[in-house]
Design an enzyme around this catalytic site. Structure first.
Site, PDB file in Angstrom:
ATOM      1  N   SER A 154      10.204  -2.614  -8.125  1.00 17.73           N
ATOM      2  CA  SER A 154       9.946  -1.197  -7.837  1.00 17.73           C
ATOM      3  C   SER A 154      11.265  -0.542  -7.511  1.00 17.73           C
ATOM      4  O   SER A 154      12.190  -1.216  -7.035  1.00 17.73           O
ATOM      5  CB  SER A 154       9.015  -1.079  -6.630  1.00 17.73           C
ATOM      6  OG  SER A 154       8.928   0.274  -6.207  1.00 17.73           O
ATOM      7  N   TYR A 167       6.764  -3.026   2.091  1.00 17.19           N
ATOM      8  CA  TYR A 167       6.675  -3.032   0.625  1.00 17.19           C
ATOM      9  C   TYR A 167       8.092  -3.036   0.025  1.00 17.19           C
ATOM     10  O   TYR A 167       8.380  -3.817  -0.892  1.00 17.19           O
ATOM     11  CB  TYR A 167       5.884  -1.801   0.163  1.00 17.19           C
ATOM     12  CG  TYR A 167       5.781  -1.643  -1.338  1.00 17.19           C
ATOM     13  CD1 TYR A 167       4.865  -2.380  -2.073  1.00 17.19           C
ATOM     14  CD2 TYR A 167       6.609  -0.752  -2.023  1.00 17.19           C
ATOM     15  CE1 TYR A 167       4.764  -2.222  -3.455  1.00 17.19           C
ATOM     16  CE2 TYR A 167       6.524  -0.592  -3.391  1.00 17.19           C
ATOM     17  CZ  TYR A 167       5.600  -1.325  -4.107  1.00 17.19           C
ATOM     18  OH  TYR A 167       5.509  -1.174  -5.468  1.00 17.19           O
TER      19      TYR A 167
HETATM   20  N1  LIG Z   1       2.324   2.782  -9.513  1.00 17.60           N
HETATM   21  C1  LIG Z   1       3.552   2.912  -9.083  1.00 17.60           C
HETATM   22  O1  LIG Z   1       4.023   4.024  -8.771  1.00 17.60           O
HETATM   23  C2  LIG Z   1       4.438   1.712  -8.971  1.00 17.60           C
HETATM   24  C3  LIG Z   1       5.809   1.934  -8.768  1.00 17.60           C
HETATM   25  C4  LIG Z   1       6.653   0.837  -8.659  1.00 17.60           C
HETATM   26  C5  LIG Z   1       6.151  -0.443  -8.755  1.00 17.60           C
HETATM   27  N2  LIG Z   1       4.822  -0.631  -8.927  1.00 17.60           N
HETATM   28  C6  LIG Z   1       4.349  -2.015  -9.015  1.00 17.60           C
HETATM   29  O2  LIG Z   1       3.661  -2.190 -10.229  1.00 17.60           O
HETATM   30  C7  LIG Z   1       2.663  -3.213 -10.079  1.00 17.60           C
HETATM   31  C8  LIG Z   1       1.320  -2.664 -10.544  1.00 17.60           C
HETATM   32  O3  LIG Z   1       0.968  -1.575  -9.704  1.00 17.60           O
HETATM   33  P1  LIG Z   1      -0.153  -0.517 -10.089  1.00 17.60           P
HETATM   34  O4  LIG Z   1       0.405   0.817  -9.752  1.00 17.60           O
HETATM   35  O5  LIG Z   1      -0.658  -0.781 -11.446  1.00 17.60           O
HETATM   36  O6  LIG Z   1      -1.235  -0.886  -8.980  1.00 17.60           O
HETATM   37  P2  LIG Z   1      -2.839  -1.050  -9.072  1.00 17.60           P
HETATM   38  O7  LIG Z   1      -3.405  -0.086 -10.054  1.00 17.60           O
HETATM   39  O8  LIG Z   1      -3.298  -1.019  -7.650  1.00 17.60           O
HETATM   40  O9  LIG Z   1      -2.975  -2.515  -9.658  1.00 17.60           O
HETATM   41  C9  LIG Z   1      -2.598  -3.637  -8.906  1.00 17.60           C
HETATM   42  C10 LIG Z   1      -2.991  -4.887  -9.675  1.00 17.60           C
HETATM   43  O10 LIG Z   1      -2.588  -6.022  -8.899  1.00 17.60           O
HETATM   44  C11 LIG Z   1      -3.649  -6.933  -8.908  1.00 17.60           C
HETATM   45  N3  LIG Z   1      -3.645  -7.765  -7.697  1.00 17.60           N
HETATM   46  C12 LIG Z   1      -3.594  -7.352  -6.396  1.00 17.60           C
HETATM   47  N4  LIG Z   1      -3.705  -8.427  -5.579  1.00 17.60           N
HETATM   48  C13 LIG Z   1      -3.825  -9.514  -6.391  1.00 17.60           C
HETATM   49  C14 LIG Z   1      -4.008 -10.900  -6.148  1.00 17.60           C
HETATM   50  N5  LIG Z   1      -4.077 -11.409  -4.901  1.00 17.60           N
HETATM   51  N6  LIG Z   1      -4.110 -11.734  -7.212  1.00 17.60           N
HETATM   52  C15 LIG Z   1      -4.052 -11.255  -8.471  1.00 17.60           C
HETATM   53  N7  LIG Z   1      -3.874  -9.967  -8.763  1.00 17.60           N
HETATM   54  C16 LIG Z   1      -3.787  -9.098  -7.729  1.00 17.60           C
HETATM   55  C17 LIG Z   1      -4.922  -6.115  -8.986  1.00 17.60           C
HETATM   56  O11 LIG Z   1      -5.940  -6.894  -9.612  1.00 17.60           O
HETATM   57  P3  LIG Z   1      -7.269  -7.471  -8.886  1.00 17.60           P
HETATM   58  O12 LIG Z   1      -7.559  -6.568  -7.729  1.00 17.60           O
HETATM   59  O13 LIG Z   1      -8.274  -7.431  -9.969  1.00 17.60           O
HETATM   60  O14 LIG Z   1      -6.893  -8.866  -8.491  1.00 17.60           O
HETATM   61  C18 LIG Z   1      -4.489  -4.976  -9.897  1.00 17.60           C
HETATM   62  O15 LIG Z   1      -4.709  -5.313 -11.253  1.00 17.60           O
HETATM   63  C19 LIG Z   1       2.688  -3.613  -8.602  1.00 17.60           C
HETATM   64  O16 LIG Z   1       3.482  -4.771  -8.436  1.00 17.60           O
HETATM   65  C20 LIG Z   1       3.353  -2.422  -7.931  1.00 17.60           C
HETATM   66  O17 LIG Z   1       3.978  -2.765  -6.729  1.00 17.60           O
HETATM   67  C21 LIG Z   1       3.954   0.412  -9.042  1.00 17.60           C
END
Ligand SMILES: NC(=O)c1ccc[n+]([C@@H]2O[C@H](COP(=O)([O-])OP(=O)(O)OC[C@H]3O[C@@H](n4cnc5c(N)ncnc54)[C@H](OP(=O)(O)O)[C@@H]3O)[C@@H](O)[C@H]2O)c1
Length: 260
Positions: A154, A167
């Site tokens: 991130s 985080y």
């Molecule tokens: N959106 C942003 O602005 C942003 C910015 C920078 C970085 N990121 C990073 O990008 C990645 C995806 O984020 P997102 O925005 O797509 O978030 P999201 O929509 O909340 O998705 C998070 C994903 O992580 C999975 N997850 C959570 N806990 C887990 C576990 N214990 N085992 C397996 N899977 C797990 C969830 O799947 P289940 O609940 O089905 O297990 C879900 O598919 C993350 O690492 C986040 O930190 C996001």
């Protein structure tokens, strides 16, 4: 004449494919020709995504994986390789966040974030990396096509932001983990790189953008906008491709210029 990147014949494991960025990554890699293995805890959502990808002509498979549970990681990776084939590409994407001031962080908050984002990401990459290494070491010349591990860190791993300190710490560790893996595994043809997305509208933060605080944050961003998951497509495909063989240990911000 067009420049194309083709992932046909490759197998890509995507963690956290049940929503947000992971769902988009899976669709994009399938469209680029890879057989995608969709992993997370909510397998009902993964099955819907599989149906969507198959309806569009792609190949997709589902495995249940909880990245906080090492036995679950090992079982899911073994299942994926038995059912689909050797994993060539890992998108190490599962992640969670909490919001609070540092003085209010509980042990549960800390463990929740680190167990998923840092410990989970490490052991998923280790399990897949071990198998890539074994293939690299045992391969007859010309038979091993190399591995690609893309850690989704991130921009919060590069720049500290208020109220999500833990985080930020967990993602800074992912940035360094990327460099450590690239250093040890690069000579075996396994390229490990990190993408550091800026604010992208997904479930992890969707509720925030309409609030007063969310609107203030958008007003502070260089181009006054948050991204969509598809904004990372081109970078993702490039890092997964054979053509990116000279890129290893790179930590690439895709944040619309926020962290500059
Ligand atoms: N959106 C942003 O602005 C942003 C910015 C920078 C970085 N990121 C990073 O990008 C990645 C995806 O984020 P997102 O925005 O797509 O978030 P999201 O929509 O909340 O998705 C998070 C994903 O992580 C999975 N997850 C959570 N806990 C887990 C576990 N214990 N085992 C397996 N899977 C797990 C969830 O799947 P289940 O609940 O089905 O297990 C879900 O598919 C993350 O690492 C986040 O930190 C996001």
């Amino acid at each position: 004449m067009a420049y194309t990147l083709d992932l046909s014949g490759r197998v890509a494991l995507i963690t956290g494919a049940s929503g947000g960025l992971g769902e988009q990554f899976a669709k994009t890699l399938a469209q680029a020709g890879a057989a995608v293995v969709l992993a997370s805890r909510r397998t009902d959502r993964l099955m819907n995504l599989r149906a969507h990808i198959e309806a569009a002509g792609g190949q997709a498979h589902v495995v249940a994986m909880d990245v906080t549970d090492l036995a679950s990681i090992k079982a899911a990776v073994a299942h994926a390789e038995t059912e689909v084939g050797p994993i060539d590409i890992l998108i190490n994407n599962s992640g969670v966040s909490t919001t609070q001031r540092l003085q209010d962080v509980t042990e549960e908050d800390y463990d929740f974030v680190f167990n998923t984002n840092t410990r989970g990401a490490f052991f998923v990459a280790q399990e897949v990396g071990k198998r890539m290494l074994a293939r690299a070491k045992g391969a007859a010349p010309g038979t091993y096509v190399g591995g690609r591990i893309i850690n989704i860190a991130s921009m919060a791993g590069l720049k500290v932001l208020p109220q999500i300190g833990v985080y930020c710490m967990s993602k800074a560790a992912v940035v360094h983990m990327t460099r450590a893996m690239a250093t040890e595994w690069g000579r075996f043809g396994i390229n490990v790189n990190a993408i550091c997305p800026g604010y992208i509208d997904t479930e992890i933060n969707h509720h925030h953008w309409q609030t007063e605080q969310g609107q203030k944050l958008i007003a502070m961003l260089p181009r006054k906008r948050v991204g969509t998951p598809a904004d990372l497509d081109a970078l993702l495909v490039m890092l997964c491709s054979a053509e990116s063989h000279f890129i290893n240990g790179a930590v690439i911000a895709a944040d619309d210029g926020f962290a500059v």
